[in-house]
Write a protein that holds these residues in place. Structure first.
Motif, mmCIF file in Angstrom:
data_model
loop_
_atom_site.group_PDB
_atom_site.id
_atom_site.type_symbol
_atom_site.label_atom_id
_atom_site.label_comp_id
_atom_site.label_asym_id
_atom_site.label_seq_id
_atom_site.Cartn_x
_atom_site.Cartn_y
_atom_site.Cartn_z
ATOM 1 N N PRO A 50 66.306 -39.706 -29.082
ATOM 2 C CA PRO A 50 66.421 -40.536 -30.285
ATOM 3 C C PRO A 50 65.474 -40.116 -31.398
ATOM 4 C CG PRO A 50 65.513 -41.783 -28.431
ATOM 5 C CD PRO A 50 65.924 -40.460 -27.888
ATOM 6 N N TYR A 51 64.360 -39.431 -31.065
ATOM 7 C CA TYR A 51 63.437 -38.984 -32.105
ATOM 8 C C TYR A 51 63.956 -37.732 -32.814
ATOM 9 C CZ TYR A 51 62.024 -35.960 -28.226
ATOM 10 O OH TYR A 51 62.043 -35.087 -27.175
ATOM 11 N N CYS A 52 65.046 -37.167 -32.285
ATOM 12 C CA CYS A 52 65.576 -35.921 -32.837
ATOM 13 C C CYS A 52 66.981 -36.125 -33.407
ATOM 14 C CB CYS A 52 65.590 -34.860 -31.730
ATOM 15 S SG CYS A 52 66.415 -33.323 -32.147
ATOM 16 N N GLY A 63 67.085 -24.684 -31.340
ATOM 17 C CA GLY A 63 68.354 -25.333 -31.613
ATOM 18 C C GLY A 63 68.076 -26.715 -32.197
ATOM 19 N N GLY A 64 68.971 -27.606 -31.938
ATOM 20 C CA GLY A 64 69.787 -27.946 -30.814
ATOM 21 C C GLY A 64 69.282 -27.292 -29.522
ATOM 22 N N GLU A 65 70.173 -27.174 -28.587
ATOM 23 C CA GLU A 65 69.771 -26.584 -27.315
ATOM 24 C C GLU A 65 70.249 -25.124 -27.258
ATOM 25 O OE1 GLU A 65 67.672 -27.095 -24.958
ATOM 26 O OE2 GLU A 65 68.439 -25.236 -24.089
ATOM 27 N N PRO A 66 69.305 -24.184 -27.333
ATOM 28 C CA PRO A 66 69.706 -22.776 -27.423
ATOM 29 C C PRO A 66 70.396 -22.246 -26.164
ATOM 30 C CG PRO A 66 67.320 -22.981 -27.249
ATOM 31 C CD PRO A 66 67.858 -24.360 -27.449
ATOM 32 N N LEU A 82 59.293 -25.302 -22.423
ATOM 33 C CA LEU A 82 60.252 -26.312 -21.980
ATOM 34 C C LEU A 82 59.797 -27.675 -22.478
ATOM 35 C CD1 LEU A 82 60.857 -25.094 -18.310
ATOM 36 C CD2 LEU A 82 62.386 -24.850 -20.268
ATOM 37 N N SER A 83 60.731 -28.499 -22.898
ATOM 38 C CA SER A 83 60.382 -29.825 -23.417
ATOM 39 C C SER A 83 60.660 -30.884 -22.363
ATOM 40 C CB SER A 83 61.196 -30.126 -24.680
ATOM 41 O OG SER A 83 60.957 -29.128 -25.644
ATOM 42 N N LEU A 84 59.677 -31.722 -22.125
ATOM 43 C CA LEU A 84 59.826 -32.811 -21.152
ATOM 44 C C LEU A 84 58.913 -33.950 -21.596
ATOM 45 C CD1 LEU A 84 60.949 -33.716 -18.334
ATOM 46 C CD2 LEU A 84 58.841 -32.820 -17.349
ATOM 47 N N LEU A 144 54.726 -26.333 -21.667
ATOM 48 C CA LEU A 144 55.476 -27.586 -21.701
ATOM 49 C C LEU A 144 55.227 -28.275 -23.045
ATOM 50 C CD1 LEU A 144 57.065 -28.607 -19.251
ATOM 51 C CD2 LEU A 144 55.131 -30.073 -18.679
ATOM 52 N N ASN A 145 56.295 -28.744 -23.687
ATOM 53 C CA ASN A 145 56.194 -29.552 -24.917
ATOM 54 C C ASN A 145 56.499 -31.005 -24.590
ATOM 55 O OD1 ASN A 145 55.726 -27.613 -26.867
ATOM 56 N ND2 ASN A 145 57.718 -27.817 -27.886
ATOM 57 N N ALA A 146 55.799 -31.927 -25.208
ATOM 58 C CA ALA A 146 56.192 -33.334 -25.091
ATOM 59 C C ALA A 146 55.969 -34.015 -26.427
ATOM 60 C CB ALA A 146 55.382 -34.036 -24.010
ATOM 61 N N VAL A 147 56.990 -34.708 -26.914
ATOM 62 C CA VAL A 147 56.830 -35.546 -28.100
ATOM 63 C C VAL A 147 56.388 -36.918 -27.605
ATOM 64 C CG1 VAL A 147 58.030 -36.663 -30.017
ATOM 65 C CG2 VAL A 147 58.636 -34.345 -29.366
ATOM 66 N N ILE A 148 55.355 -37.466 -28.229
ATOM 67 C CA ILE A 148 54.858 -38.779 -27.808
ATOM 68 C C ILE A 148 55.091 -39.789 -28.931
ATOM 69 C CG2 ILE A 148 52.831 -40.080 -27.011
ATOM 70 C CD1 ILE A 148 53.634 -37.843 -25.053
ATOM 71 N N PHE A 181 54.969 -37.556 -33.264
ATOM 72 C CA PHE A 181 56.322 -37.900 -33.714
ATOM 73 C C PHE A 181 56.418 -37.632 -35.219
ATOM 74 C CE2 PHE A 181 59.238 -41.848 -34.396
ATOM 75 C CZ PHE A 181 60.351 -41.030 -34.519
ATOM 76 N N MET A 182 57.357 -36.740 -35.586
ATOM 77 C CA MET A 182 57.445 -36.336 -37.000
ATOM 78 C C MET A 182 58.644 -36.971 -37.690
ATOM 79 S SD MET A 182 56.826 -32.297 -36.919
ATOM 80 C CE MET A 182 56.571 -31.628 -35.313
ATOM 81 N N ASP A 183 58.509 -37.179 -38.982
ATOM 82 C CA ASP A 183 59.589 -37.766 -39.777
ATOM 83 C C ASP A 183 60.505 -36.667 -40.303
ATOM 84 O OD1 ASP A 183 57.423 -36.883 -41.211
ATOM 85 O OD2 ASP A 183 57.747 -38.253 -42.888
#
Ligand code: SAM
Ligand code: SF4
Length: 350
Positions: A29-31, A66-69, A127-129, A177-181, A209-211
């Motif tokens: 939802p943040y993307c 991407g999206g998901e590359p 990898l994003s998790l 590992l990437n994580a958006v908080i 979390f970016m706008d």
């Protein structure tokens, strides 16, 4: 190498983020990724021509996104087609590509796919998790419930193993590992994510979390400041600062009790790094954005069709870079500047 153009703030071009699709197999939802790709995506030869032109202007690192590359069928072929740019001598006036990296949610990263990517010449995978339990992953990935989140989590954990097995070595920074908080979404996952990354010997990169875009419901109170993330994790596992590398997006911290394992934070909102940003973004349909927060970009297809014209393409990209003045994130911090509705994250590629 020929003279590298600088933008209006004296910044060189160094990193190209090339989005291969705006579609995704998740719906964070943040993307808020697009359901369909825009019409008229770039072809493989057009993408190769674009990378070659930007390498001539100073790009040394390519990040495929991407999206998901991993949804993109020609990903491995593209990476393999770019290898001649890697083999050039660094003093070659046409420039040389030093590194090819990939950002992925990992769901489609099978053992075979990881091996194929390595064989094609990919150097690094991020990898994003965003959580370590089914309910948190489901919430952050826009999935139906804990069971669906658990299934994604299992796939991502397996993907970490596949990438490692294929030779993407976390100790050399080739697997992260990437994580958006977000404050209400997964702030409770900070410690579990840090623990998982420490167990796996992976650098965890926590992203504010970016706008980006205008449909992810961004609100300042949903941003968990990077300093708070570091404080919360450091209270459990003491940290010492390493700093931010020149042109880097992440500030890094070393765990005092672990040799070689790092935590990183990307503080685009609370501590922007526009001052030495060296990134150019190109979308899957060939629109160049000189900033993640820019409202509009430049369509490069006229210089790619009917056939790429290297000299004119280079000239167009050079003109675009020399005219670049974006420093949106710093300006927002300074003056809460008004800006036009920005493009969506999955279209831009992060
Ligand atoms: N699908 C891939 C993935 O998730 O890794 C690649 C594309 S995604 C747009 C690239 C990165 O941007 C991911 O790490 C994702 O978590 C991050 N991202 C997406 N939307 C964001 C937002 N609003 N704020 C901060 N990071 C965001
Ligand atoms: Fe897909 Fe990545 Fe966006 Fe999540 S962040 S919806 S995985 S593109």
């Amino acid at each position: 190498m020929a003279e590298r153009p600088l933008d209006l703030h004296g910044r060189p071009l160094g990193v190209l983020r090339l989005s291969l699709t705006a579609r995704c197999n998740l719906a964070c939802p943040y993307c808020c990724p697009d359901v369909e790709d825009p019409p008229d995506l770039l072809t493989l030869p057009e993408r190769v021509a674009l990378v070659e032109a930007t390498v001539g202007l100073g790009v040394h690192t390519l990040r495929l996104t991407g999206g998901e590359p991993l949804l993109h069928r020609h990903l491995e072929e593209l990476i393999a087609s770019l290898q001649p740019l890697r083999q050039r001598d660094p003093s070659d006036p046409r420039g040389a590509l030093r590194e090819i990296a990939l950002t992925s949610n990992g769901v489609l990263l099978s053992a075979d796919r990881a091996r194929q990517l390595k064989a094609a010449g990919l150097d690094r995978i991020t990898l994003s998790l965003d959580g370590t339990d089914g309910a948190s992953v489901a919430r952050m990935a826009g999935l139906g419930g804990a069971a669906a989140g658990g299934a994604v989590l299992e796939k991502v954990l397996a993907a970490i193993g596949h990438a490692r097995q294929a030779g993407f070595d976390p100790a050399r920074g080739a697997l992260k590992l990437n994580a958006v908080i977000t404050r209400s979404g997964n702030a409770d996952q900070l410690l579990p994510l840090a623990e998982l990354a420490r167990q796996q010997g992976l650098e965890l990169r926590l992203i504010e979390f970016m706008d980006v875009g205008n449909r992810n419901g961004w609100a300042p109170e949903q941003v968990l400041p990077a300093a708070e993330m570091v404080a919360r994790i450091g209270a459990v596992w003491p940290l010492e600062p390493v700093g931010r590398s020149p042109h880097g997006t992440a500030s890094r911290w070393r765990y005092r009790d672990r040799d070689g394992t790092h935590l990183a934070v990307v503080a685009s909102i609370t501590a922007p790094f526009c001052g030495d940003c060296n990134r150019l973004r190109i979308t899957a349909d060939g629109v160049a954005y000189s900033c993640l927060f820019a409202g509009s970009g430049t369509d490069l297809r006229p210089w790619l069709r009917p056939l790429p014209e290297p000299a004119r393409l280079r000239q167009a990209l050079e003109g675009l870079w020399r005219a670049r003045r974006d420093r949106w994130s710093e300006e927002r911090l300074e003056a809460a500047a008004q800006r036009p509705a920005p493009a969506e994250m999955a279209y831009l590629g992060g």
